[in-house]
Write a protein that holds these residues in place. Structure first.
Motif, PDB file in Angstrom:
ATOM      1  N   UNK A 132      40.439  43.655  73.151  1.00 21.95           N
ATOM      2  CA  UNK A 132      40.659  44.135  74.436  1.00 21.95           C
ATOM      3  C   UNK A 132      41.213  43.094  75.358  1.00 21.95           C
ATOM      4  N   UNK A 133      40.780  41.995  75.266  1.00 22.62           N
ATOM      5  CA  UNK A 133      41.297  41.115  76.146  1.00 22.62           C
ATOM      6  C   UNK A 133      42.783  40.798  76.074  1.00 22.62           C
ATOM      7  N   UNK A 134      43.297  40.775  74.601  1.00 27.13           N
ATOM      8  CA  UNK A 134      44.563  40.560  74.521  1.00 27.13           C
ATOM      9  C   UNK A 134      45.391  41.789  75.002  1.00 27.13           C
ATOM     10  N   UNK A 135      44.955  42.979  75.084  1.00 23.49           N
ATOM     11  CA  UNK A 135      45.767  44.064  75.674  1.00 23.49           C
ATOM     12  C   UNK A 135      45.727  44.055  77.201  1.00 23.49           C
ATOM     13  N   UNK A 136      44.630  43.598  77.728  1.00 26.10           N
ATOM     14  CA  UNK A 136      44.380  43.308  79.200  1.00 26.10           C
ATOM     15  C   UNK A 136      45.433  42.352  79.674  1.00 26.10           C
ATOM     16  N   UNK A 137      45.842  41.358  78.943  1.00 22.34           N
ATOM     17  CA  UNK A 137      46.559  40.414  79.033  1.00 22.34           C
ATOM     18  C   UNK A 137      48.054  40.564  78.760  1.00 22.34           C
ATOM     19  N   UNK A 143      48.422  40.691  88.654  1.00 19.36           N
ATOM     20  CA  UNK A 143      49.935  40.916  88.344  1.00 19.36           C
ATOM     21  C   UNK A 143      50.756  39.841  88.416  1.00 19.36           C
ATOM     22  N   UNK A 144      50.343  38.859  89.297  1.00 16.76           N
ATOM     23  CA  UNK A 144      51.265  37.495  89.511  1.00 16.76           C
ATOM     24  C   UNK A 144      50.866  36.862  88.029  1.00 16.76           C
ATOM     25  N   UNK A 145      49.787  36.784  87.564  1.00 13.38           N
ATOM     26  CA  UNK A 145      49.500  35.756  86.278  1.00 13.38           C
ATOM     27  C   UNK A 145      50.164  36.596  85.427  1.00 13.38           C
ATOM     28  N   UNK A 146      50.384  37.923  85.223  1.00 18.88           N
ATOM     29  CA  UNK A 146      51.152  38.423  84.146  1.00 18.88           C
ATOM     30  C   UNK A 146      52.734  38.647  84.234  1.00 18.88           C
ATOM     31  N   UNK A 147      53.121  38.435  85.365  1.00 19.49           N
ATOM     32  CA  UNK A 147      54.454  38.862  85.699  1.00 19.49           C
ATOM     33  C   UNK A 147      55.338  37.766  85.076  1.00 19.49           C
ATOM     34  N   UNK A 148      54.914  36.403  85.379  1.00 17.83           N
ATOM     35  CA  UNK A 148      55.787  35.439  84.888  1.00 17.83           C
ATOM     36  C   UNK A 148      55.086  34.210  84.317  1.00 17.83           C
ATOM     37  N   UNK A 149      54.081  34.526  83.592  1.00 13.04           N
ATOM     38  CA  UNK A 149      53.473  33.536  82.810  1.00 13.04           C
ATOM     39  C   UNK A 149      53.574  33.723  81.397  1.00 13.04           C
ATOM     40  N   UNK A 150      53.331  32.476  80.601  1.00 10.15           N
ATOM     41  CA  UNK A 150      53.342  32.893  79.080  1.00 10.15           C
ATOM     42  C   UNK A 150      52.004  33.319  78.701  1.00 10.15           C
ATOM     43  N   UNK A 151      51.775  33.549  77.298  1.00  9.59           N
ATOM     44  CA  UNK A 151      50.592  34.053  76.734  1.00  9.59           C
ATOM     45  C   UNK A 151      49.414  33.088  77.210  1.00  9.59           C
ATOM     46  N   UNK A 167      44.408  31.715  83.052  1.00  9.06           N
ATOM     47  CA  UNK A 167      44.071  32.685  84.045  1.00  9.06           C
ATOM     48  C   UNK A 167      42.829  33.412  83.773  1.00  9.06           C
ATOM     49  N   UNK A 168      42.573  33.963  82.807  1.00  6.61           N
ATOM     50  CA  UNK A 168      41.154  34.868  82.551  1.00  6.61           C
ATOM     51  C   UNK A 168      40.114  33.903  82.434  1.00  6.61           C
ATOM     52  N   UNK A 169      40.217  32.828  81.727  1.00  7.47           N
ATOM     53  CA  UNK A 169      39.238  31.875  81.621  1.00  7.47           C
ATOM     54  C   UNK A 169      38.630  31.288  83.008  1.00  7.47           C
ATOM     55  N   UNK A 170      39.831  31.081  83.672  1.00  6.14           N
ATOM     56  CA  UNK A 170      39.515  30.581  85.171  1.00  6.14           C
ATOM     57  C   UNK A 170      38.913  31.459  85.903  1.00  6.14           C
ATOM     58  N   UNK A 171      39.653  32.678  86.146  1.00  6.86           N
ATOM     59  CA  UNK A 171      39.038  33.645  86.929  1.00  6.86           C
ATOM     60  C   UNK A 171      37.666  34.446  86.544  1.00  6.86           C
ATOM     61  N   UNK A 172      37.680  34.930  85.104  1.00  8.96           N
ATOM     62  CA  UNK A 172      36.713  35.752  84.668  1.00  8.96           C
ATOM     63  C   UNK A 172      36.010  34.951  83.371  1.00  8.96           C
ATOM     64  N   UNK A 173      35.501  33.919  83.396  1.00  7.86           N
ATOM     65  CA  UNK A 173      35.101  33.357  82.310  1.00  7.86           C
ATOM     66  C   UNK A 173      33.939  34.109  81.285  1.00  7.86           C
ATOM     67  N   UNK A 174      33.206  35.086  82.131  1.00 11.83           N
ATOM     68  CA  UNK A 174      32.371  35.701  81.472  1.00 11.83           C
ATOM     69  C   UNK A 174      33.011  36.553  80.481  1.00 11.83           C
ATOM     70  N   UNK A 175      33.921  37.319  80.952  1.00  6.10           N
ATOM     71  CA  UNK A 175      34.875  38.394  80.230  1.00  6.10           C
ATOM     72  C   UNK A 175      35.359  37.664  79.112  1.00  6.10           C
ATOM     73  N   UNK A 220      45.859  51.200  71.993  1.00  6.02           N
ATOM     74  CA  UNK A 220      44.796  51.229  73.155  1.00  6.02           C
ATOM     75  C   UNK A 220      45.148  49.908  73.893  1.00  6.02           C
ATOM     76  N   UNK A 221      45.159  50.402  75.335  1.00  4.69           N
ATOM     77  CA  UNK A 221      45.534  49.259  76.381  1.00  4.69           C
ATOM     78  C   UNK A 221      44.434  49.103  77.224  1.00  4.69           C
ATOM     79  N   UNK A 222      43.661  47.969  77.330  1.00  5.05           N
ATOM     80  CA  UNK A 222      42.702  47.745  78.457  1.00  5.05           C
ATOM     81  C   UNK A 222      43.196  47.375  79.628  1.00  5.05           C
ATOM     82  N   UNK A 223      42.869  48.279  80.735  1.00  2.00           N
ATOM     83  CA  UNK A 223      43.596  48.029  82.186  1.00  2.00           C
ATOM     84  C   UNK A 223      42.561  46.902  82.976  1.00  2.00           C
ATOM     85  N   UNK A 224      41.204  47.399  82.728  1.00  4.01           N
ATOM     86  CA  UNK A 224      40.459  46.451  83.589  1.00  4.01           C
ATOM     87  C   UNK A 224      39.088  46.351  82.938  1.00  4.01           C
ATOM     88  N   UNK A 225      38.508  45.027  83.368  1.00  6.55           N
ATOM     89  CA  UNK A 225      36.914  44.993  82.938  1.00  6.55           C
ATOM     90  C   UNK A 225      36.125  45.213  84.267  1.00  6.55           C
TER      91      UNK A 225
END
Lengths: 187, 187
Positions: free
Chosen positions: A168-173, A138-146, A152-160, A65-70
């Motif tokens: 769900x968060x793991x598969x989203x990332x 896409x850029x966050x995922x493409x060349x960044x470590x886990x 990135x998530x905390x910074x951009x979507x802290x509520x999520x 099960x892969x989360x695409x978007x919140x």
DNA sequence: CTAATTTTTTGATATAGGTCAAAAGATTTA
DNA sequence: TAAATCTTTTGACCTATATCAAAAAATTAG
């Protein structure tokens, strides 16, 4: 009303059109766990989430099960390609919290697009905003470590980051839940 | 003329508007290596590539050159967020081949958006198509192995797979050039 | 309130793909 | 056409993160 404010923040439109547009949206309270859309179904409605949380996801070849978007408060929720091109969706959508939403049907929105240039513009602007968010991710995922992805998530979507389940968060990332759990425990 | 055909394939519009719109596009032949846009500059023009190849890219924190997107024959080329929101671009754009392009300025396109509902719709549709492509790529990258990502590229953008330099393709797919080279030699 | 189920954590181990270095091949320039 | 530059390939080695398994914690249901 939050929906009104949202629309106006995207495009400036005459009060009369705004009222007509809002009139087409119907308020719906939906419980956690509601499946908004199944894989293969065509997405017939677009939602504005006044308060709540949802996700789009799919099962990959390995059955994972892969989360695409919140989707959360004060944002639109829709399977973009399915809704706008009226073709079967590759993704499912479900609510992760009890939510207050406003829904509009494809046909009604289409009517508004046809009738009002400013609504069409609303559609264009919303698409471009989504596109921008997507490029960011896409850029966050493409060349960044886990670890960087989670930052990135905390910074951009802290509520999520604290409202959605870890898996769900793991598969989203694009990482496993074990890895995300270890990252969290480090912090 | 290819540009005309492209526009019509996206949205049906009166011949008069189509002609006016095309009239705003100016044909420009640009040599390989031309820098279309620098990082930090605001993207002032949108291009239609009749024949050619280009890419958008940036230098990440480690100074590595990362390709974000390729643009080729019969497609639009633009730094979406920079152009549509008229803000400084995070990305650079350059031509990878001598190209035949048609350019339109932001102001002129804006005029067309204001004047014609159908051009606004053209903008909306093009954005949604881009969005769909982007979601596809995101999914390809998020949970696939290096080999599978390359297979995705060959399947979806075969022309790019053999026209673009290996290093650019590798970073576009989020893998190193060494890994891509090894994948190619296996096949 | 307890049992059942789901989610998260922890540990041990394996591996895809990264990094660094240098050779080989291609392309550009003068 | 030779030198210079850029691109691709090959090899050796290493590490971040996946996988598998099982315990612990949290949530849901009866």
């Amino acid at each position: 009303m939050k929906l009104e404010k949202f629309i106006q923040s995207v495009v400036d439109m005459p009060q009369s059109v705004l009222q007509e547009m809002c009139g087409y949206f119907k308020k719906v309270n939906l419980p956690k766990g509601t499946q908004i859309l199944e894989q293969g179904q065509t997405c017939k409605k677009l939602y504005f989430i006044e308060k709540g949380l949802a996700r789009s996801y799919y099962y990959n070849e390995k059955g994972k099960d892969v989360t695409v978007w919140f989707f959360s408060d004060n944002n639109l929720m829709v399977s973009v390609e399915s809704f706008f091109q009226q073709k079967p969706s590759l993704y499912q959508m479900e609510l992760l919290e009890n939510s207050i939403t406003y829904e509009i049907s494809y046909d009604n929105l289409q009517k508004l697009f046809d009738r009002y240039h400013c609504v069409e513009r609303f559609g264009r602007r919303v698409s471009i905003d989504l596109l921008t968010d997507l490029v960011d991710k896409l850029n966050a995922i493409q060349f960044q470590t886990a670890k960087e992805r989670y930052a990135f998530l905390i910074d951009k979507y802290p509520d999520i980051a604290y409202r959605a389940p870890l898996g769900h968060i793991a598969s989203y990332l694009g990482i496993t839940q074990e890895t995300l759990s270890r990252i969290r425990s480090e912090i």
